[in-house]
Scaffold this active site. Structure first.
Site, PDB file in Angstrom:
ATOM      1  N   ARG A  47      11.663  -6.553   5.155  1.00  0.00           N
ATOM      2  CA  ARG A  47      11.448  -4.986   4.984  1.00  0.00           C
ATOM      3  C   ARG A  47      12.387  -4.217   5.747  1.00  0.00           C
ATOM      4  NH1 ARG A  47       5.343  -2.325   5.381  1.00  0.00           N
ATOM      5  NH2 ARG A  47       5.620  -3.023   7.578  1.00  0.00           N
TER       6      ARG A  47
ATOM      7  N   ARG B 202      -0.431  -8.873  14.028  1.00  0.00           N
ATOM      8  CA  ARG B 202      -0.696  -7.663  13.155  1.00  0.00           C
ATOM      9  C   ARG B 202      -1.908  -8.437  11.896  1.00  0.00           C
ATOM     10  NH1 ARG B 202       4.180  -5.249  10.686  1.00  0.00           N
ATOM     11  NH2 ARG B 202       2.872  -3.632   9.696  1.00  0.00           N
TER      12      ARG B 202
ATOM     13  N   ARG C 225      11.518  -2.651  11.020  1.00  0.00           N
ATOM     14  CA  ARG C 225      10.662  -2.104  12.211  1.00  0.00           C
ATOM     15  C   ARG C 225      10.357  -3.240  13.244  1.00  0.00           C
ATOM     16  NH1 ARG C 225       5.534  -0.037   8.628  1.00  0.00           N
ATOM     17  NH2 ARG C 225       4.305  -1.008  10.544  1.00  0.00           N
TER      18      ARG C 225
ATOM     19  N   LYS D  75       0.797  -1.132   0.051  1.00  0.00           N
ATOM     20  CA  LYS D  75       0.138  -0.101  -0.162  1.00  0.00           C
ATOM     21  C   LYS D  75       0.688   1.150  -0.152  1.00  0.00           C
ATOM     22  CE  LYS D  75      -2.019  -0.548   3.999  1.00  0.00           C
ATOM     23  NZ  LYS D  75      -1.393  -1.965   4.500  1.00  0.00           N
TER      24      LYS D  75
ATOM     25  N   ARG E 153      -9.016   1.460   9.395  1.00  0.00           N
ATOM     26  CA  ARG E 153      -8.735   0.217   9.619  1.00  0.00           C
ATOM     27  C   ARG E 153     -10.035  -0.456  10.639  1.00  0.00           C
ATOM     28  NH1 ARG E 153      -2.653   0.830   9.562  1.00  0.00           N
ATOM     29  NH2 ARG E 153      -1.633  -1.009   9.960  1.00  0.00           N
TER      30      ARG E 153
HETATM   31  P1  AMP Z   1       1.212   0.673   9.359  1.00  0.00           P
HETATM   32  O1  AMP Z   1       2.493   1.609   9.008  1.00  0.00           O
HETATM   33  O2  AMP Z   1       0.069   1.164   8.433  1.00  0.00           O
HETATM   34  O3  AMP Z   1       1.540  -0.892   9.516  1.00  0.00           O
HETATM   35  O4  AMP Z   1       0.986   1.071  10.870  1.00  0.00           O
HETATM   36  C1  AMP Z   1       1.652   0.910  12.112  1.00  0.00           C
HETATM   37  C2  AMP Z   1       0.991   0.761  13.236  1.00  0.00           C
HETATM   38  O5  AMP Z   1       0.374   2.230  13.623  1.00  0.00           O
HETATM   39  C3  AMP Z   1      -0.315  -0.306  13.246  1.00  0.00           C
HETATM   40  O6  AMP Z   1       0.242  -1.587  13.691  1.00  0.00           O
HETATM   41  C4  AMP Z   1      -1.072   0.242  14.705  1.00  0.00           C
HETATM   42  O7  AMP Z   1      -0.452   0.216  15.653  1.00  0.00           O
HETATM   43  C5  AMP Z   1      -0.736   1.800  14.184  1.00  0.00           C
HETATM   44  N1  AMP Z   1      -1.941   2.517  13.193  1.00  0.00           N
HETATM   45  C6  AMP Z   1      -1.636   2.931  12.191  1.00  0.00           C
HETATM   46  N2  AMP Z   1      -2.880   3.272  11.239  1.00  0.00           N
HETATM   47  C7  AMP Z   1      -3.653   3.029  12.218  1.00  0.00           C
HETATM   48  C8  AMP Z   1      -5.262   3.201  12.237  1.00  0.00           C
HETATM   49  N3  AMP Z   1      -5.701   3.546  11.208  1.00  0.00           N
HETATM   50  N4  AMP Z   1      -5.888   2.736  13.529  1.00  0.00           N
HETATM   51  C9  AMP Z   1      -5.257   2.383  14.474  1.00  0.00           C
HETATM   52  N5  AMP Z   1      -4.016   2.010  14.521  1.00  0.00           N
HETATM   53  C10 AMP Z   1      -3.166   2.333  13.490  1.00  0.00           C
END
Ligand code: AMP
Length: 225
Positions: free
Chosen positions: A135, A174, A163, A23, A98
């Site tokens: 990654r 996740r 990460r 994404k 989400r």
């Molecule tokens: P991502 O980089 O999108 O994988 O996000 C990393 C982490 O940030 C996720 O595993 C959540 O802990 C938090 N996070 C990001 N976007 C959201 C969202 N829309 N709602 C809740 N938690 C989020």
């Protein structure tokens, strides 16, 4: 006689899909070619953690454990970001919504600003686990990087790191969270004429072409992109 358009066509784009679906990479490309802000809630939160803001300090533990941050906080972040001038003619949302609560809040936030176009990027689970294990992101600016062709960040020269939440155990958590809380969004959006499923298990350039085609189709069906 028609008057000249005062603003560029709108594209309010939501990128759905599991962690590791690509994404972020695709959102970055669309943002560049269409000159729209890429709004990644994960990036916003990582920056907040890095800067030790109150939101960052409160979010850190849940992020590192692979859990979602509360809807109220996330909706407030996105509402504020979408109110900024650069998002007036559209945006590319990566990582939001989400949950169903976030999705219905987003509908209210963008009410009157043109339709949401939703792309669901589909990738088999074993491919996601493999991708996330390799990654790397920049420890300085947070940019994603492909380890096979870079040893430092291409943007700022910073050191590349894994990460914390890309470790195998956390990735399982996740993906579980994704299935429980985010997959229901497919039902929420799929009846809309602006919903498209995209095969993400292909080389990035092929996925980009498929996205361009999907956006052109949406445009042909009356969505002004
Ligand atoms: P991502 O980089 O999108 O994988 O996000 C990393 C982490 O940030 C996720 O595993 C959540 O802990 C938090 N996070 C990001 N976007 C959201 C969202 N829309 N709602 C809740 N938690 C989020």
């Amino acid at each position: 006689m028609g008057s000249p358009r005062e603003s560029s066509p709108t594209l309010n784009l939501v990128m759905l899909g599991p962690p590791g679906a690509g994404k972020g990479t695709q959102a970055e490309r669309i943002s560049r070619t269409r000159r729209l802000p890429k709004i990644s809630t994960g990036d916003i939160l990582r920056e907040a953690v890095h800067n030790r803001t109150p939101v960052g300090c409160a979010a850190r533990e849940d992020m590192e454990a692979g859990r979602l941050i509360g809807d109220e906080v996330m909706i407030a972040i996105v509402r504020e970001r979408l109110s900024q001038e650069d998002a007036r003619n559209g945006f590319v949302l990566d990582g939001f919504p989400r949950t169903i609560t976030q999705a219905s809040a987003l509908d209210r936030i963008v009410d009157g600003r043109g339709p949401l176009v939703v792309l669901d990027i589909v990738v088999p689970e074993e491919v996601l686990v493999r991708r996330l294990a390799s990654r790397r992101i920049c420890g300085e600016c947070g940019q994603n990087a492909a380890v096979d062709w870079l040893s430092v960040c291409g943007k700022c020269g910073g050191q590349l790191i894994a990460r914390i939440d890309d470790g195998t155990e956390i990735v399982r958590e996740r993906l579980g969270v994704y299935h429980r809380q985010t997959v229901p969004l497919v039902d929420y959006y799929s009846a809309r004429p602006t919903f498209r499923r995209i095969d993400g298990n292909l080389p990035p350039d092929v996925v980009t072409d498929a996205i361009d085609t999907a956006l052109a189709e949406a445009s042909a069906r009356g969505v002004h992109l």
